[in-house]
Design an enzyme around this catalytic site. Sequence first.
Site, PDB file in Angstrom:
ATOM      1  CB  ALA A  67     -94.719 -12.634 -29.158  1.00 28.89           C
ATOM      2  CG  ASP A  70     -87.142 -18.407 -27.621  1.00 29.82           C
ATOM      3  OD1 ASP A  70     -86.127 -17.715 -27.865  1.00 29.82           O
ATOM      4  OD2 ASP A  70     -87.224 -19.616 -27.920  1.00 29.82           O
ATOM      5  CG  ASN A 116     -91.875  -4.934 -22.179  1.00 30.14           C
ATOM      6  OD1 ASN A 116     -91.232  -4.659 -23.200  1.00 30.14           O
ATOM      7  ND2 ASN A 116     -93.150  -5.319 -22.222  1.00 30.14           N
ATOM      8  CG  PHE A 120     -89.543  -5.033 -31.517  1.00 25.59           C
ATOM      9  CD1 PHE A 120     -90.407  -5.601 -30.589  1.00 25.59           C
ATOM     10  CD2 PHE A 120     -90.086  -4.403 -32.629  1.00 25.59           C
ATOM     11  CE1 PHE A 120     -91.781  -5.526 -30.767  1.00 25.59           C
ATOM     12  CE2 PHE A 120     -91.458  -4.324 -32.817  1.00 25.59           C
ATOM     13  CZ  PHE A 120     -92.303  -4.879 -31.882  1.00 25.59           C
ATOM     14  CB  SER A 180     -94.532  -3.575 -29.454  1.00 23.97           C
ATOM     15  OG  SER A 180     -94.682  -4.955 -29.352  1.00 23.97           O
ATOM     16  CG  ASN A 182     -91.879  -0.778 -25.369  1.00 26.07           C
ATOM     17  OD1 ASN A 182     -92.207   0.199 -24.700  1.00 26.07           O
ATOM     18  ND2 ASN A 182     -92.198  -2.015 -25.050  1.00 26.07           N
ATOM     19  CB  THR A 183     -90.939  -0.080 -32.236  1.00 25.26           C
ATOM     20  OG1 THR A 183     -90.191  -1.174 -31.733  1.00 25.26           O
ATOM     21  CG2 THR A 183     -90.353   0.363 -33.570  1.00 25.26           C
ATOM     22  CE  LYS A 220     -99.256  -9.611 -28.738  1.00 23.42           C
ATOM     23  NZ  LYS A 220     -98.151 -10.356 -28.127  1.00 23.42           N
ATOM     24  CG  ASN A 249     -98.254  -6.068 -27.751  1.00 19.91           C
ATOM     25  OD1 ASN A 249     -97.556  -6.099 -26.729  1.00 19.91           O
ATOM     26  ND2 ASN A 249     -97.762  -6.307 -28.955  1.00 19.91           N
ATOM     27  CB  THR A 250     -97.919  -4.371 -23.098  1.00 16.94           C
ATOM     28  OG1 THR A 250     -97.226  -3.683 -24.153  1.00 16.94           O
ATOM     29  CG2 THR A 250     -97.202  -5.678 -22.820  1.00 16.94           C
ATOM     30  N   GLY A 303    -103.200 -10.763 -19.196  1.00 16.30           N
ATOM     31  CA  GLY A 303    -103.718 -10.975 -17.844  1.00 16.30           C
ATOM     32  C   GLY A 303    -104.277 -12.353 -17.577  1.00 16.30           C
TER      33      GLY A 303
HETATM   34  C1  LIG Z   1     -90.957  -8.448 -21.266  1.00 15.24           C
HETATM   35  C2  LIG Z   1     -91.999  -8.543 -22.331  1.00 15.24           C
HETATM   36  C3  LIG Z   1     -91.627  -8.532 -23.659  1.00 15.24           C
HETATM   37  C4  LIG Z   1     -92.593  -8.622 -24.659  1.00 15.24           C
HETATM   38  N1  LIG Z   1     -92.204  -8.634 -25.951  1.00 15.24           N
HETATM   39  C5  LIG Z   1     -93.134  -8.778 -26.920  1.00 15.24           C
HETATM   40  C6  LIG Z   1     -92.743  -8.852 -28.270  1.00 15.24           C
HETATM   41  O1  LIG Z   1     -91.564  -8.809 -28.608  1.00 15.24           O
HETATM   42  N2  LIG Z   1     -93.717  -8.965 -29.203  1.00 15.24           N
HETATM   43  C7  LIG Z   1     -95.060  -9.050 -28.886  1.00 15.24           C
HETATM   44  O2  LIG Z   1     -95.895  -9.179 -29.768  1.00 15.24           O
HETATM   45  N3  LIG Z   1     -95.441  -8.994 -27.606  1.00 15.24           N
HETATM   46  C8  LIG Z   1     -94.517  -8.865 -26.620  1.00 15.24           C
HETATM   47  N4  LIG Z   1     -94.917  -8.822 -25.323  1.00 15.24           N
HETATM   48  C9  LIG Z   1     -96.365  -8.839 -25.015  1.00 15.24           C
HETATM   49  C10 LIG Z   1     -96.864 -10.236 -24.677  1.00 15.24           C
HETATM   50  O3  LIG Z   1     -96.727 -11.118 -25.759  1.00 15.24           O
HETATM   51  C11 LIG Z   1     -98.347 -10.174 -24.261  1.00 15.24           C
HETATM   52  O4  LIG Z   1     -99.113  -9.725 -25.365  1.00 15.24           O
HETATM   53  C12 LIG Z   1     -98.581  -9.232 -23.096  1.00 15.24           C
HETATM   54  O5  LIG Z   1     -97.541  -9.332 -22.152  1.00 15.24           O
HETATM   55  C13 LIG Z   1     -99.903  -9.519 -22.378  1.00 15.24           C
HETATM   56  O6  LIG Z   1     -99.907 -10.827 -21.850  1.00 15.24           O
HETATM   57  P1  LIG Z   1     -99.611 -11.136 -20.293  1.00 15.24           P
HETATM   58  O7  LIG Z   1    -100.520 -10.239 -19.506  1.00 15.24           O
HETATM   59  O8  LIG Z   1     -99.921 -12.596 -20.133  1.00 15.24           O
HETATM   60  O9  LIG Z   1     -98.184 -10.839 -20.058  1.00 15.24           O
HETATM   61  C14 LIG Z   1     -93.966  -8.713 -24.295  1.00 15.24           C
HETATM   62  C15 LIG Z   1     -94.330  -8.734 -22.960  1.00 15.24           C
HETATM   63  C16 LIG Z   1     -93.380  -8.652 -21.972  1.00 15.24           C
HETATM   64  C17 LIG Z   1     -93.812  -8.674 -20.531  1.00 15.24           C
END
Ligand SMILES: Cc1cc2nc3c(=O)[nH]c(=O)nc-3n(C[C@H](O)[C@H](O)[C@H](O)COP(=O)(O)O)c2cc1C
Length: 364
Positions: A67, A70, A116, A120, A180, A182-183, A220, A249-250, A303
Site C-alpha cells: 500500500a 497507488d 515518508n 494519507f 501509519s 503520519n496521521t 496492518k 508498516n514503516t 525491507g
Molecule cells: C512513500 C510511502 C508511502 C506509504 N504509504 C502507505 C499507506 O498509505 N498505507 C500503508 O498501509 N502503508 C504505506 N506505506 C508503507 C508500505 O506499504 C510498507 O508497509 C513499508 O514501506 C515497508 O515496506 P518496504 O520496506 O518494502 O517499503 C508507505 C510507504 C512508503 C515508502
Amino acid sequence: MYRLVYWLVLQRLPAEGTHRVSFGLLRLVCMVPGVKALLRWWFTPGDPILRVTALGKEFPSPLGLAAGFDKNAEGVRELSALGFGFIEIGTVTAEAQPGNPRPRLFRLPRDRALVNRMGFNNHGAKAAGDRLVRRPSDIVLGINIGKTKRVAEEDAIADFTASAEELAALADYLVVNVSSPNTPGLRNLQAMDKLRPLLAAVRAKCDEVSPMRRVPLLVKIAPDLADDDIDAVADLALELGLDGIIATNTTIARTGLATPDAEVAALGAGGLSGAPLKQRSLAVLQRLRARVGTRLVLVAVGGIETAEDAYARIRAGATLVQGYSAFIYEGPGWPKRLQRGLAAKLRAEGFARLSDAIGADVMS
Ligand SMILES: Cc1cc2nc3c(=O)[nH]c(=O)nc-3n(C[C@H](O)[C@H](O)[C@H](O)COP(=O)(O)O)c2cc1C
C-alpha cells in the site's frame, strides 16, 4: 538499465516528483494499444510453482505491491502488468485530503531506505470506488483503508466504516491500517480497547455490504509495537475471526543507519522503510506465526529486496509478501527478478510448490 538511470538522474530529483512522473509515464505508455499486454507478457513470470491460494483466491505469485504506491487506484492494471501477483491500493480515507505539506518523501540511498510523512494524501473512498468499478476481475486487489485526518480519534469507527461501505464489495481483501505514523493518533487505535470495536465494526460492515461473498479482512500493524502488544493483536484477530495480519508498516525508529545522524534528523518526522526495516519486520512475523500458527494468513512486508528475503519470510510463515521501497530503488524489472529468483530457490530446495515452503522453518 533502470539502476543506471536511477543513480545518474532520478536520485538527484525530488523523490515525490520522480514517483509521480514515473507512475504517470507508466500509465501513459500503457495507453498505447498493445503495450500493456506486451509488458504483462514480458514481466509476468507465469511460473506455476509460485501460485498460492489464500484468502479464498488464487494468487499467481505471492509478491504484491504494498500500500502507498497507488493510493487512488489510478494504475492497477498498469502496475499489475509489471508482474506483481497482487496489488494493494490505498491507504484510502473516507474523505479526500491533501496529506502533509511537501517535502514529505525522502531517499536514504546509503541505507536503501525511504522516509515518508505523506499523511494519507488521497482522493477519498468514493473516487477510489468509482475507479475500481470497472477493474478487471483477473487482478487480485487489496484495498487498504485508514482514518481521515480531520476526524477525531473517538469518531474513527464511523470514518472507517464509511470507507468500508464504499469499498469492501470491490476488494478481494480489505485492510484496516492502524499503523501509519503520519496521521496523528492513528497508531493509538492499535490499543485493544480501541481496536476491538473498530475491527468488529468494519467486519460487520463488510458482511452488510457484501452478504453473498465474505470479504477477507486483515489488519496492518506497526513494527514498533511491543512484543506483548503484537501477541494481543494476534489474539484479537483470532477472536474476531479476521483473516490475516500484514506485518509491517514503516517504523519511527532511526537505529542502525549508515546515513549520518544529522542528515537523518534534518529530514524530520516520518516512517522509515526499506532495508533497515528487514530484521524487525521478520521478527514481528516470527512472533505472529508463533502465536497464531496457520490460523491466519500472514502477509510480510518491510525491507524485502531479494528472492532470499522473500523466501526467508515464506519459510518463517508468510503466505504472501509485499514490497515498496525496493521497487523504487530497483525499478520495473524488480518484481520479475525477485519472482524468478524465488521460483529457482524453491526448486533448488526441493519444494514442488510454494505452499509447501510456508512456515518450513517453524515446523522443522
Ligand atoms: C512513500 C510511502 C508511502 C506509504 N504509504 C502507505 C499507506 O498509505 N498505507 C500503508 O498501509 N502503508 C504505506 N506505506 C508503507 C508500505 O506499504 C510498507 O508497509 C513499508 O514501506 C515497508 O515496506 P518496504 O520496506 O518494502 O517499503 C508507505 C510507504 C512508503 C515508502
